[in-house]
Write a protein that holds these residues in place. Structure first.
Motif, short mmCIF file in Angstrom:
data_model
loop_
_atom_site.label_atom_id
_atom_site.label_comp_id
_atom_site.label_asym_id
_atom_site.label_seq_id
_atom_site.Cartn_x
_atom_site.Cartn_y
_atom_site.Cartn_z
N GLN A 1 -37.90 11.93 17.39
CA GLN A 1 -37.17 10.67 17.56
C GLN A 1 -38.14 9.54 17.91
N ASP B 1 -42.18 14.63 19.80
CA ASP B 1 -40.77 14.23 19.81
C ASP B 1 -40.52 13.42 18.54
N LYS C 1 -42.62 19.96 22.28
CA LYS C 1 -42.66 19.12 23.48
C LYS C 1 -43.72 18.02 23.33
N GLY D 1 -40.80 19.94 15.30
CA GLY D 1 -41.26 19.19 16.45
C GLY D 1 -41.60 20.13 17.59
#
Length: 123
Positions: free
Chosen positions: A43, A41, A38, A36
């Motif tokens: 999640q 993400d 910035k 991942g």
């Protein structure tokens, strides 16, 4: 049999991989992530792609399609996003999620590798 951490590492070893996750699509929670950035993400991506999986399953049910989803491909201008529902060994309700850099990835090989990773994953 591979555990989740090993499977995530194998997913990130696929050419062009930028992020990998194992997601529970009943809750939208990522059970494990690796990679991942910035701009990615995992999640949030896991939760959002849960809706994609649920929508496709609802549509298949509405159409009376008695089949299973192998994978779902989302093609962006600079990335591929692969979603692969887990079909065996207690993986029902989970999917593998892999984001790839389109310029560095070989989509056919990534799909093949993801299938092999799913087959070895023991949850």
């Amino acid at each position: 049999m591979a555990n989740m951490d090993v499977s995530l590492k194998e997913m990130m070893a696929i050419d062009g991989a930028i992020g990998a996750a194992v997601v529970d699509y009943s809750s939208g929670m990522a059970l494990g992530t690796l990679g991942g950035s910035k701009d990615l993400d995992l999640q949030i991506a896991g939760a959002g792609n849960t809706e994609v999986v649920k929508a496709k399953l609802r549509t298949m049910e509405s159409l009376g399609i008695q089949d299973t989803i192998e994978d779902i491909l989302i093609s962006l201008s600079g990335q591929y996003h692969l979603i692969r529902p887990i079909s065996g060994r207690g993986g029902k309700g989970l999917f593998l999620y892999l984001a790839l850099d389109r310029a560095r990835a070989n989509l056919a090989m990534a799909r093949h590798s993801l299938r092999a990773i799913e087959d070895k994953l023991d949850i």
